[in-house]
Design an enzyme around this catalytic site. Structure first.
Site, PDB file in Angstrom:
ATOM      1  N   GLU A   9      -2.408 -12.515 -20.188  1.00 23.85           N
ATOM      2  CA  GLU A   9      -1.976 -13.540 -19.227  1.00 23.85           C
ATOM      3  C   GLU A   9      -2.214 -14.897 -19.877  1.00 23.85           C
ATOM      4  O   GLU A   9      -3.339 -15.216 -20.271  1.00 23.85           O
ATOM      5  CB  GLU A   9      -2.753 -13.408 -17.913  1.00 23.85           C
ATOM      6  N   GLU A  53      -2.575  -8.536 -12.353  1.00 25.06           N
ATOM      7  CA  GLU A  53      -4.001  -8.660 -12.063  1.00 25.06           C
ATOM      8  C   GLU A  53      -4.176  -8.850 -10.559  1.00 25.06           C
ATOM      9  O   GLU A  53      -3.241  -9.193  -9.841  1.00 25.06           O
ATOM     10  CB  GLU A  53      -4.590  -9.876 -12.790  1.00 25.06           C
ATOM     11  N   CYS A  80      -4.097 -22.739 -15.262  1.00 27.69           N
ATOM     12  CA  CYS A  80      -2.875 -22.139 -15.800  1.00 27.69           C
ATOM     13  C   CYS A  80      -1.716 -22.335 -14.824  1.00 27.69           C
ATOM     14  O   CYS A  80      -0.561 -22.364 -15.223  1.00 27.69           O
ATOM     15  CB  CYS A  80      -3.092 -20.667 -16.071  1.00 27.69           C
ATOM     16  N   ASN A 115     -11.595 -22.077 -18.401  1.00 30.94           N
ATOM     17  CA  ASN A 115     -11.240 -22.973 -17.285  1.00 30.94           C
ATOM     18  C   ASN A 115     -11.600 -22.426 -15.911  1.00 30.94           C
ATOM     19  O   ASN A 115     -11.814 -23.206 -14.987  1.00 30.94           O
ATOM     20  CB  ASN A 115      -9.755 -23.365 -17.359  1.00 30.94           C
TER      21      ASN A 115
HETATM   22  P1  NAD Z   1      -7.884 -19.640 -25.895  1.00 30.84           P
HETATM   23  O1  NAD Z   1      -6.706 -18.784 -26.155  1.00 30.84           O
HETATM   24  O2  NAD Z   1      -8.234 -20.674 -26.887  1.00 30.84           O
HETATM   25  O3  NAD Z   1      -9.194 -18.724 -25.746  1.00 30.84           O
HETATM   26  C1  NAD Z   1      -9.231 -17.650 -24.829  1.00 30.84           C
HETATM   27  C2  NAD Z   1     -10.289 -16.650 -25.287  1.00 30.84           C
HETATM   28  O4  NAD Z   1      -9.874 -16.055 -26.520  1.00 30.84           O
HETATM   29  C3  NAD Z   1     -11.650 -17.251 -25.553  1.00 30.84           C
HETATM   30  O5  NAD Z   1     -12.654 -16.360 -25.123  1.00 30.84           O
HETATM   31  C4  NAD Z   1     -11.676 -17.393 -27.055  1.00 30.84           C
HETATM   32  O6  NAD Z   1     -12.992 -17.399 -27.597  1.00 30.84           O
HETATM   33  C5  NAD Z   1     -10.936 -16.150 -27.474  1.00 30.84           C
HETATM   34  N1  NAD Z   1     -10.326 -16.238 -28.810  1.00 30.84           N
HETATM   35  C6  NAD Z   1      -9.991 -17.338 -29.524  1.00 30.84           C
HETATM   36  N2  NAD Z   1      -9.424 -16.993 -30.699  1.00 30.84           N
HETATM   37  C7  NAD Z   1      -9.401 -15.637 -30.726  1.00 30.84           C
HETATM   38  C8  NAD Z   1      -8.898 -14.676 -31.645  1.00 30.84           C
HETATM   39  N3  NAD Z   1      -8.310 -15.054 -32.794  1.00 30.84           N
HETATM   40  N4  NAD Z   1      -9.004 -13.377 -31.337  1.00 30.84           N
HETATM   41  C9  NAD Z   1      -9.556 -12.992 -30.166  1.00 30.84           C
HETATM   42  N5  NAD Z   1     -10.053 -13.843 -29.243  1.00 30.84           N
HETATM   43  C10 NAD Z   1      -9.963 -15.150 -29.526  1.00 30.84           C
HETATM   44  O7  NAD Z   1      -7.680 -20.266 -24.437  1.00 30.84           O
HETATM   45  P2  NAD Z   1      -8.612 -21.288 -23.651  1.00 30.84           P
HETATM   46  O8  NAD Z   1      -8.512 -22.630 -24.296  1.00 30.84           O
HETATM   47  O9  NAD Z   1      -9.969 -20.697 -23.452  1.00 30.84           O
HETATM   48  O10 NAD Z   1      -7.903 -21.304 -22.221  1.00 30.84           O
HETATM   49  C11 NAD Z   1      -6.810 -22.098 -21.900  1.00 30.84           C
HETATM   50  C12 NAD Z   1      -5.534 -21.276 -21.862  1.00 30.84           C
HETATM   51  O11 NAD Z   1      -5.697 -20.182 -20.970  1.00 30.84           O
HETATM   52  C13 NAD Z   1      -4.347 -22.067 -21.328  1.00 30.84           C
HETATM   53  O12 NAD Z   1      -3.209 -21.772 -22.084  1.00 30.84           O
HETATM   54  C14 NAD Z   1      -4.193 -21.528 -19.909  1.00 30.84           C
HETATM   55  O13 NAD Z   1      -2.916 -21.672 -19.355  1.00 30.84           O
HETATM   56  C15 NAD Z   1      -4.564 -20.110 -20.093  1.00 30.84           C
HETATM   57  N6  NAD Z   1      -4.932 -19.506 -18.813  1.00 30.84           N
HETATM   58  C16 NAD Z   1      -4.094 -18.573 -18.279  1.00 30.84           C
HETATM   59  C17 NAD Z   1      -4.398 -18.007 -17.043  1.00 30.84           C
HETATM   60  C18 NAD Z   1      -3.524 -16.948 -16.430  1.00 30.84           C
HETATM   61  O14 NAD Z   1      -3.985 -16.226 -15.560  1.00 30.84           O
HETATM   62  N7  NAD Z   1      -2.284 -16.821 -16.853  1.00 30.84           N
HETATM   63  C19 NAD Z   1      -5.559 -18.396 -16.360  1.00 30.84           C
HETATM   64  C20 NAD Z   1      -6.374 -19.356 -16.945  1.00 30.84           C
HETATM   65  C21 NAD Z   1      -6.064 -19.894 -18.175  1.00 30.84           C
END
Ligand code: NAD
Length: 485
Positions: free
Chosen positions: A249, A464, A283, A151
């Site tokens: 995070e 962070e 997020c 995102n």
């Molecule tokens: P996601 O958890 O689906 O994926 C995040 C990353 O993890 C991707 O690179 C993905 O390929 C990888 N991944 C997926 N499965 C994995 C596994 N089993 N082992 C290791 N890596 C794996 O999240 P998303 O859909 O890309 O992002 C949306 C989420 O991120 C929302 O929940 C959002 O709130 C959160 N987010 C948090 C912040 C913050 O700073 N707190 C910022 C932005 C987004």
């Protein structure tokens, strides 16, 4: 269509058996944006080995020398801002203005850590005895891994990479498969800026395979993850088994509280921007609006009128306020949350439909959506949607609003709209969130300030951003020197 390969040991390399995957424009899925190597465990392992080989020499350089490379990368990115923003919009879907802001953020992050390089060091501590010198050294961890979501495809890799590199670590970055182009462009810029081979390695591919190797490999000293709670928890458990350093995070269910004394026009502006900006895919997006009953009808009238006027369309089209969802799966999930909320008794006030007319036919578009009459036990009040859906809850008074705000499992960002300074201060004290915004949108952060969540939004071990980001990427060694002998 662009073609990217993995960046391992300073070389662009294909994946095993030349496997590839592509990304599509979420505003028009007939357009293929880019092709990537479909990496897996072997590529992750090769990247870790390249990082291991590069880490000692990089770690031995001075922070100032490393900082010069970060500053040079900032200038290279700055020169490419327009091209990068367009590519970001085509791949992730946000509006051009939002993409331009995000690319600028990456430029500024590298500039910030480049400058900060002049301050990286340890501490001197007065010893109890004369003739003794007591000090700390700040040292790199060695090899660290970064796993990032789609995102904010350039800002988040940048805010992890810059402090990780400044600290003297070699890095493996694994971007999300929905939008990896920005991570590859960061690698290109850093290589051009003079980053030695192997110091940064970028592997695209399936999260489970690449991510598991990064989490399990004993050479990876620390892993910083941003993404969903489910994935974060899986990775955290793997890291715990070998006691590796972890920074997770995750999601939010962020409230904006509108008190009876609030400037309602301001409140509506903030809620629209924080709820529907970035298509709600932040997020820190506002997804719960908690309004004191005394002003609820007046607030709703203004909110609906402003929402109705929003223009939904491709992020690169002029005058568009809100782009598409990133994927068909995300769009379907958003719509399912709306249907579920109505089934649980919430009232659909506006939106809730997919948009498919005319130029929107081939994209993942939906209306900005407002649900009212939401009760705290409903799923729509508790779970992160990650789409343009606002759940409005009514509060009897400030105390009730505060307890509603704190009633969820997550705690990332939390806004309050009021003219009452006392209530603002009490809110800052009692709200369970990592970021508190008074009369400001719940999204948007200062890159020089600490950022992170509490409760299920974060492991809450390290922050962070800002100078404090270096704490995660370094270890402190304490040195006792007796020159009295
Ligand atoms: P996601 O958890 O689906 O994926 C995040 C990353 O993890 C991707 O690179 C993905 O390929 C990888 N991944 C997926 N499965 C994995 C596994 N089993 N082992 C290791 N890596 C794996 O999240 P998303 O859909 O890309 O992002 C949306 C989420 O991120 C929302 O929940 C959002 O709130 C959160 N987010 C948090 C912040 C913050 O700073 N707190 C910022 C932005 C987004």
């Amino acid at each position: 269509m662009r073609r990217y390969q993995n960046f391992i040991g300073g070389e662009w390399t294909a994946a095993h058996q030349q496997a590839v995957f592509v990304t599509h424009n979420p505003a028009d899925t007939r357009e293929t944006v880019a092709e990537y190597a479909a990496g897996g465990q072997p590529e992750a392992r090769a990247a870790i080995e390249a990082a291991q080989a590069a880490a000692p020499a990089w770690g031995a350089m001075t922070p100032v020398a490393r900082g010069r490379i970060l500053s040079a990368a900032s200038q290279i990115l700055d020169a490419r801002k327009k091209e990068l923003a367009e590519l970001l919009t085509r791949e992730e879907g946000k509006t051009l203005a939002e993409s331009a802001g995000e690319v600028q953020r990456a430029v500024d992050i590298f500039r910030f850590y480049g400058g900060l390089s002049y301050t990286v060091g340890g501490q001197t501590i007065p010893h109890d005895l004369p003739g003794n010198f007591l000090y700390t050294r700040r040292e790199p961890l060695g090899v660290v891994a970064l796993i990032t979501p789609w995102n904010f495809p350039i800002a988040i890799p940048a805010w992890k990479l810059a402090p990780a590199l400044l600290a003297g670590n070699a890095v493996i970055l694994k971007p999300a498969s929905q939008a990896p182009a920005m991570a590859m462009e960061l690698a290109r810029a850093l290589a051009e800026a003079g980053l030695p081979k192997g110091v940064l390695n970028v592997v695209t591919g399936e999260g489970r395979a690449v991510g598991a190797e990064l989490a399990n490999h004993p050479a990876v000293a620390a892993l910083s993850f941003t993404g969903s709670y489910t994935v974060g928890q899986t990775i955290y458990q793997r890291l715990a088994l070998r006691m590796a350093r972890a920074q997770m995070e995750m999601g939010g269910k962020n409230p904006t509280l509108v008190l009876a004394d609030a400037d309602l026009d301001l409140a509506v502006n903030l809620v629209i921007k924080a709820g529907f900006g970035l298509t709600g895919q932040a997020c820190t997006a506002t997804s719960r609006v908690i309004v004191e009953k005394a002003v609820l009808p007046a607030f709703m009238d203004k909110l609906v009128a402003r929402t109705r006027a929003l223009k939904v369309g491709p992020g690169y089209a002029p005058g568009v306020d809100m782009g598409p969802a990133v994927s068909a799966a995300q769009l379907e999930s958003n719509l399912a949350y709306v249907r579920g909320a109505v089934a649980e008794g919430a009232t659909l006030i506006y939106g809730g439909e997919r948009l498919e007319e005319g130029e929107l036919a081939h994209g993942h578009f939906m209306q900005p959506t407002i649900l009212a009459g939401v009760k705290p036990a409903m799923r729509i009040a508790c779970e992160e949607v990650f789409g343009p859906v606002l759940a409005v809850l009514a509060a009897d008074d400030f105390e009730h609003a505060l307890s509603l705000a704190n009633s969820v499992e997550m705690g990332l960002s939390a806004s309050l709209v009021t003219r009452d300074l006392k209530k603002a201060m009490i809110y800052a004290e009692r709200i369970q969130a990592g970021v508190v915004k008074i009369n400001q949108i719940s999204t948007g952060l200062a890159l020089q300030a600490p950022f992170g969540g509490v409760k299920k939004s974060s492991t809450d071990s390290f922050k962070e951003q800002g100078p404090g980001a270096l704490d995660f990427y370094t270890r402190i060694k304490t040195v006792y020197l007796d020159y009295s002998v």
